[in-house]
Design an enzyme around this catalytic site. Structure first.
Site, PDB file in Angstrom:
ATOM      1  N   SER A   8       0.777  -1.173   0.104  1.00  0.00           N
ATOM      2  CA  SER A   8      -0.012   0.056   0.048  1.00  0.00           C
ATOM      3  C   SER A   8       0.921   1.343   0.101  1.00  0.00           C
ATOM      4  O   SER A   8       1.637   1.453   0.733  1.00  0.00           O
ATOM      5  CB  SER A   8      -1.069  -0.013   1.128  1.00  0.00           C
ATOM      6  OG  SER A   8      -1.750   1.190   1.341  1.00  0.00           O
ATOM      7  N   HIS A  31      -0.961  -1.208  -4.274  1.00  0.00           N
ATOM      8  CA  HIS A  31      -2.468  -1.070  -3.479  1.00  0.00           C
ATOM      9  C   HIS A  31      -2.421   0.691  -3.511  1.00  0.00           C
ATOM     10  O   HIS A  31      -1.540   1.157  -2.807  1.00  0.00           O
ATOM     11  CB  HIS A  31      -2.652  -1.585  -2.205  1.00  0.00           C
ATOM     12  CG  HIS A  31      -3.972  -1.504  -1.793  1.00  0.00           C
ATOM     13  ND1 HIS A  31      -4.884  -2.422  -1.927  1.00  0.00           N
ATOM     14  CD2 HIS A  31      -4.264  -0.731  -0.691  1.00  0.00           C
ATOM     15  CE1 HIS A  31      -6.038  -2.196  -1.221  1.00  0.00           C
ATOM     16  NE2 HIS A  31      -5.608  -1.215  -0.487  1.00  0.00           N
ATOM     17  N   ASP A  33      -4.950   3.493  -2.005  1.00  0.00           N
ATOM     18  CA  ASP A  33      -6.000   3.856  -1.127  1.00  0.00           C
ATOM     19  C   ASP A  33      -6.367   5.357  -1.750  1.00  0.00           C
ATOM     20  O   ASP A  33      -5.689   6.330  -1.280  1.00  0.00           O
ATOM     21  CB  ASP A  33      -5.421   3.824   0.233  1.00  0.00           C
ATOM     22  CG  ASP A  33      -5.455   2.567   0.868  1.00  0.00           C
ATOM     23  OD1 ASP A  33      -6.331   1.672   0.719  1.00  0.00           O
ATOM     24  OD2 ASP A  33      -4.354   2.173   1.437  1.00  0.00           O
ATOM     25  N   MET A  35      -8.959   8.149  -0.557  1.00  0.00           N
ATOM     26  CA  MET A  35      -9.984   8.625   0.435  1.00  0.00           C
ATOM     27  C   MET A  35     -10.306  10.230   0.137  1.00  0.00           C
ATOM     28  O   MET A  35      -9.559  10.916  -0.179  1.00  0.00           O
ATOM     29  CB  MET A  35      -9.106   8.668   1.789  1.00  0.00           C
ATOM     30  CG  MET A  35      -8.550   7.026   2.175  1.00  0.00           C
ATOM     31  SD  MET A  35      -7.859   7.085   3.850  1.00  0.00           S
ATOM     32  CE  MET A  35      -6.832   5.540   3.393  1.00  0.00           C
ATOM     33  N   HIS A  64      -8.479   0.929  -4.078  1.00  0.00           N
ATOM     34  CA  HIS A  64      -9.527   0.769  -3.070  1.00  0.00           C
ATOM     35  C   HIS A  64     -10.073   2.016  -3.075  1.00  0.00           C
ATOM     36  O   HIS A  64      -9.495   2.870  -2.335  1.00  0.00           O
ATOM     37  CB  HIS A  64      -8.618   0.248  -2.058  1.00  0.00           C
ATOM     38  CG  HIS A  64      -9.394  -0.077  -0.873  1.00  0.00           C
ATOM     39  ND1 HIS A  64      -9.024  -0.176   0.477  1.00  0.00           N
ATOM     40  CD2 HIS A  64     -10.579  -0.129  -0.555  1.00  0.00           C
ATOM     41  CE1 HIS A  64     -10.106  -0.442   1.570  1.00  0.00           C
ATOM     42  NE2 HIS A  64     -11.039  -0.198   0.739  1.00  0.00           N
ATOM     43  N   MET A  66     -12.030   4.512  -0.817  1.00  0.00           N
ATOM     44  CA  MET A  66     -12.812   4.627   0.418  1.00  0.00           C
ATOM     45  C   MET A  66     -13.465   5.975   0.407  1.00  0.00           C
ATOM     46  O   MET A  66     -13.011   7.100   0.972  1.00  0.00           O
ATOM     47  CB  MET A  66     -11.830   4.433   1.645  1.00  0.00           C
ATOM     48  CG  MET A  66     -11.541   3.199   1.832  1.00  0.00           C
ATOM     49  SD  MET A  66      -9.940   3.028   3.206  1.00  0.00           S
ATOM     50  CE  MET A  66      -8.765   3.205   1.979  1.00  0.00           C
ATOM     51  N   MET A 135     -11.635  -5.389   5.300  1.00  0.00           N
ATOM     52  CA  MET A 135     -10.896  -4.661   6.269  1.00  0.00           C
ATOM     53  C   MET A 135     -10.561  -5.210   7.674  1.00  0.00           C
ATOM     54  O   MET A 135     -11.545  -5.588   8.276  1.00  0.00           O
ATOM     55  CB  MET A 135     -11.643  -3.292   6.465  1.00  0.00           C
ATOM     56  CG  MET A 135     -11.596  -2.444   5.292  1.00  0.00           C
ATOM     57  SD  MET A 135     -10.207  -2.031   4.493  1.00  0.00           S
ATOM     58  CE  MET A 135      -9.475  -1.080   5.677  1.00  0.00           C
ATOM     59  N   ASP A 173      -6.997  -6.148   4.452  1.00  0.00           N
ATOM     60  CA  ASP A 173      -6.342  -4.812   4.433  1.00  0.00           C
ATOM     61  C   ASP A 173      -6.275  -4.378   5.871  1.00  0.00           C
ATOM     62  O   ASP A 173      -7.459  -3.870   6.306  1.00  0.00           O
ATOM     63  CB  ASP A 173      -7.140  -4.010   3.263  1.00  0.00           C
ATOM     64  CG  ASP A 173      -6.411  -2.674   3.426  1.00  0.00           C
ATOM     65  OD1 ASP A 173      -5.215  -2.549   3.840  1.00  0.00           O
ATOM     66  OD2 ASP A 173      -7.024  -1.824   2.374  1.00  0.00           O
TER      67      ASP A 173
END
Length: 225
Positions: A8, A31, A33, A35, A64, A66, A135, A173
């Site tokens: 990540s 990965h 993230d 957000m 991913h 979020m 998660m 994760d």
């Protein structure tokens, strides 16, 4: 199940993301993230940075999301050329349509569940996804402690996946490290997101190899044993 490691970049130096991607070229995925400071209390990066990473990363991107309203935004990440796009069940209002749009754009479609979200209500969506992400911390920040309470859900998810043909990858994760990856693998996970355990190491590539070795030894399919 083949063990896959997805470092990540949330734990990498954001000023040197291209170098961070190159440092883990022995991994399976990178990965990312995304957000938005709405669905989770943190703001990271968005589509423009992902598009730049696509040009620099030797690995396919595992995005991913979020974010609020993934139904609106997720297809664009797939259309940009990412290898996998995961949306949160808690945020999606039209998950089937969105998952199908992700697949239609050429990416693998993933569905993520927060620690307190049970998997059983989403069993009917297993045919619509390529990966189920569980998660193992509360989403929003890296460096959190692994939540052992999720282990039974990993086992239950593996049971449901096998009952539906076993084609869906099971990703975990949050808090994945040399100390916790074995438990996740034993419970049935086969794709592992690791942030601090990789980018906090002196040699990120070696950290990837170590994590893969630990997980493979406990892989229920016996790979690497």
């Amino acid at each position: 199940m083949a063990v896959q490691i997805s470092p990540s970049i949330l734990s990498a130096d954001f000023a040197r993301l291209a170098e961070a991607a190159a440092a883990v070229s022995n991994a399976d995925w990178l990965h990312v993230d995304v957000m938005d400071n709405h669905f989770v209390p943190n703001l990271t990066l968005g589509l423009p940075v992902v598009e730049s990473l696509l040009k620099a990363s030797p690995l396919p991107l595992d995005c991913h999301l979020m974010i609020d309203d993934p139904d609106r935004w997720a297809p664009a990440y797939a259309e940009a050329g990412t290898g996998s796009v995961t949306i949160h069940a808690e945020a999606a209002k039209a998950p089937v349509r969105t998952l199908r749009e992700i697949r239609a754009a050429g990416a693998r479609a993933g569905l993520a569940l927060n620690p307190a979200t049970p998997v059983e209500p989403y069993e009917d969506l297993l045919g619509e996804i390529d990966m189920l992400l569980l998660m193992t911390v509360e989403p929003g920040f890296g460096g959190q402690r692994f939540l052992d309470m999720v282990l039974p859900k990993i086992r239950r998810s593996r049971e449901l996946i096998e009952a539906h043909g076993g084609r869906v990858w099971l990703q975990v994760d949050g808090g994945v490290s040399e100390r916790t990856i074995e438990r996740c693998a034993e419970a049935g996970a086969d794709v592992f997101v690791a942030g601090n355990a990789v980018y906090g190491a002196e040699d990120p590539a070696h950290a990837v190899d170590v994590l893969r070795s630990i997980a493979a030894k406990t892989d229920p399919a016996g790979e690497g044993a």
